[in-house]
Design an enzyme around this catalytic site. Structure first.
Site, PDB file in Angstrom:
ATOM      1  N   LEU A 142       0.514   1.911  -7.542  1.00 18.19           N
ATOM      2  CA  LEU A 142      -0.898   1.970  -6.950  1.00 18.19           C
ATOM      3  C   LEU A 142      -0.962   1.804  -5.650  1.00 18.19           C
ATOM      4  O   LEU A 142      -0.448   0.695  -5.318  1.00 18.19           O
ATOM      5  CB  LEU A 142      -1.982   1.521  -7.857  1.00 18.19           C
ATOM      6  CG  LEU A 142      -2.228   1.534  -9.514  1.00 18.19           C
ATOM      7  CD1 LEU A 142      -3.069   0.657 -10.182  1.00 18.19           C
ATOM      8  CD2 LEU A 142      -2.381   3.238  -9.536  1.00 18.19           C
ATOM      9  N   ASP A 143      -1.640   2.713  -4.704  1.00 17.58           N
ATOM     10  CA  ASP A 143      -1.815   2.304  -3.264  1.00 17.58           C
ATOM     11  C   ASP A 143      -2.714   1.198  -3.130  1.00 17.58           C
ATOM     12  O   ASP A 143      -3.185   0.738  -3.916  1.00 17.58           O
ATOM     13  CB  ASP A 143      -2.083   3.559  -2.573  1.00 17.58           C
ATOM     14  CG  ASP A 143      -3.302   4.112  -2.901  1.00 17.58           C
ATOM     15  OD1 ASP A 143      -4.303   3.220  -3.111  1.00 17.58           O
ATOM     16  OD2 ASP A 143      -3.671   5.413  -2.685  1.00 17.58           O
ATOM     17  N   LEU A 144      -2.628   0.714  -1.707  1.00 12.25           N
ATOM     18  CA  LEU A 144      -3.406  -0.222  -1.327  1.00 12.25           C
ATOM     19  C   LEU A 144      -4.748  -0.342  -1.781  1.00 12.25           C
ATOM     20  O   LEU A 144      -5.546  -1.284  -2.252  1.00 12.25           O
ATOM     21  CB  LEU A 144      -3.431  -0.575   0.196  1.00 12.25           C
ATOM     22  CG  LEU A 144      -3.747  -1.690   0.793  1.00 12.25           C
ATOM     23  CD1 LEU A 144      -3.115  -2.986   0.465  1.00 12.25           C
ATOM     24  CD2 LEU A 144      -3.804  -1.713   2.412  1.00 12.25           C
ATOM     25  N   ASN A 145      -5.639   0.731  -1.935  1.00 13.95           N
ATOM     26  CA  ASN A 145      -7.024   0.941  -1.798  1.00 13.95           C
ATOM     27  C   ASN A 145      -7.217   1.284  -3.378  1.00 13.95           C
ATOM     28  O   ASN A 145      -8.367   1.769  -3.401  1.00 13.95           O
ATOM     29  CB  ASN A 145      -7.657   1.953  -0.797  1.00 13.95           C
ATOM     30  CG  ASN A 145      -7.335   1.377   0.635  1.00 13.95           C
ATOM     31  OD1 ASN A 145      -7.719   0.297   0.685  1.00 13.95           O
ATOM     32  ND2 ASN A 145      -7.247   2.209   1.569  1.00 13.95           N
ATOM     33  N   THR A 146      -6.253   1.362  -4.326  1.00  9.35           N
ATOM     34  CA  THR A 146      -6.485   1.866  -5.516  1.00  9.35           C
ATOM     35  C   THR A 146      -6.469   0.497  -6.540  1.00  9.35           C
ATOM     36  O   THR A 146      -5.640  -0.365  -6.344  1.00  9.35           O
ATOM     37  CB  THR A 146      -5.567   2.790  -6.123  1.00  9.35           C
ATOM     38  OG1 THR A 146      -5.604   4.213  -5.203  1.00  9.35           O
ATOM     39  CG2 THR A 146      -5.949   3.268  -7.518  1.00  9.35           C
TER      40      THR A 146
END
Length: 312
Positions: A107-111
């Protein structure tokens, strides 16, 4: 003993991916019984395997399979080490006697939301391999209005930099419950420009959900994964917290990728008594010494022993 290929054995123990192990073998970093390992070499129980001089225990002695449900928060990285010293999802995980934790997908940084962690390399490989088509479901908050024409495009497919992509399902969703979104804010209220959507897809390419919406000039302001295969995020886990999957969840997850479910222990069979035994019990105590003894040789009452002769 035919053994198993070294990359499979070490990957199953959670030490690295098969590709990474093949690279380490090519670099001469792995030795078996003091000799440099070769590509595809098979190992058996009792072989001494070292990586960079450090002995490792391989899958013949690996721990039982564990899977953690981790609730990632915005700002955490799905990586073991970050040069900038930012928070990573691995810092709070329990220590393992053998092997290591493997993140199932990223999951990316903002998810935020559901992230599965396991110590079983083969299980992790199957859960992320496209051939098993594991569904990922997300709650998405989008800035702007989505038209019917846009929905049709997102369902049928659009061309991205790394090939065509589409949502298997996309439908209007409700604002996600606060207990599932600890990082939430007041945006997305009734009357605001934000709307919530529920989307599902069967692959996990880098930032795929965001890029699909970007292709239609729509901005994703919140993205939360709420399901991975049969596993739901659910309540009860705080952000940056985790819990072990229970037995039923683990069985469902393994079955989804073709692993046999563990056999259930046979229930003890009920012991049946002979007909009439209940009537021979004295009171309600079914003890052997409380059962009235029956003399089966006893003669019926009034028996004289006389047998009439048959007529000649």
């Amino acid at each position: 003993m035919s053994g198993e290929r070294i990359q499979k054995v070490l990957a199953d123990a959670g030490l690295a991916s098969r590709r990474a192990i093949e690279t380490m073998v090519a670099e001469g970093r792995i030795k078996v019984n003091g000799e440099a390992a070769t590509a595809g070499q098979k190992v058996v129980a009792g072989d001494r395997i070292t990586i960079d001089g450090r002995m490792v225990r391989h899958s013949y002695a690996k721990e039982a399979t564990r899977v953690l449900l981790y609730k990632k928060r915005v700002g955490e990285l799905v990586t073991r080490d970050d040069p900038e010293g930012r928070k990573t999802v691995f810092k709070k995980l329990p220590k393992l006697d053998n092997g290591r934790w493997i993140a199932v997908g990223r999951l990316d940084l903002n998810t935020s939301g559901l992230l599965l962690m396991t110590n079983d390399g083969e299980l992790a490989r199957r859960l992320t391999h496209p051939s098993y088509e594991m569904e990922r479901e997300y709650a998405v908050r989008v800035l702007g209005t989505i038209t019917k024409e846009t929905l049709d495009k997102l369902r049928k497919g659009v061309e991205l930099e790394d090939g065509p992509a589409h949502f298997d399902k996309i439908e209007p969703g409700e604002r996600i419950a606060p207990e599932l979104d600890d990082d939430g804010d007041d945006e997305g209220r009734i009357g605001s420009a934000n709307t919530w959507w529920k989307v599902t897809l069967k692959e996990g390419r880098n930032r795929e959900v965001r890029r699909l919406f970007d292709s239609q000039d729509l901005k994703v302001s919140r993205l939360i994964r709420v399901r991975y295969g049969p596993i739901l995020l659910g309540r009860g886990v705080k952000s940056s917290g985790f819990r072990d999957l229970d037995r039923d969840e683990l069985s469902a997850l393994r079955a989804a990728v073709g692993f046999e479910a563990p056999k259930k222990a046979k229930e003890p069979r009920e012991r049946r008594s002979r007909p009439g035994a209940e009537e021979r019990k004295i009171g309600d105590v079914p003890r052997r010494d409380a059962i009235k003894k029956i003399d089966r040789k006893a003669k019926p009452e009034g028996w004289t022993g006389y047998k009439p002769r048959k007529p000649e």
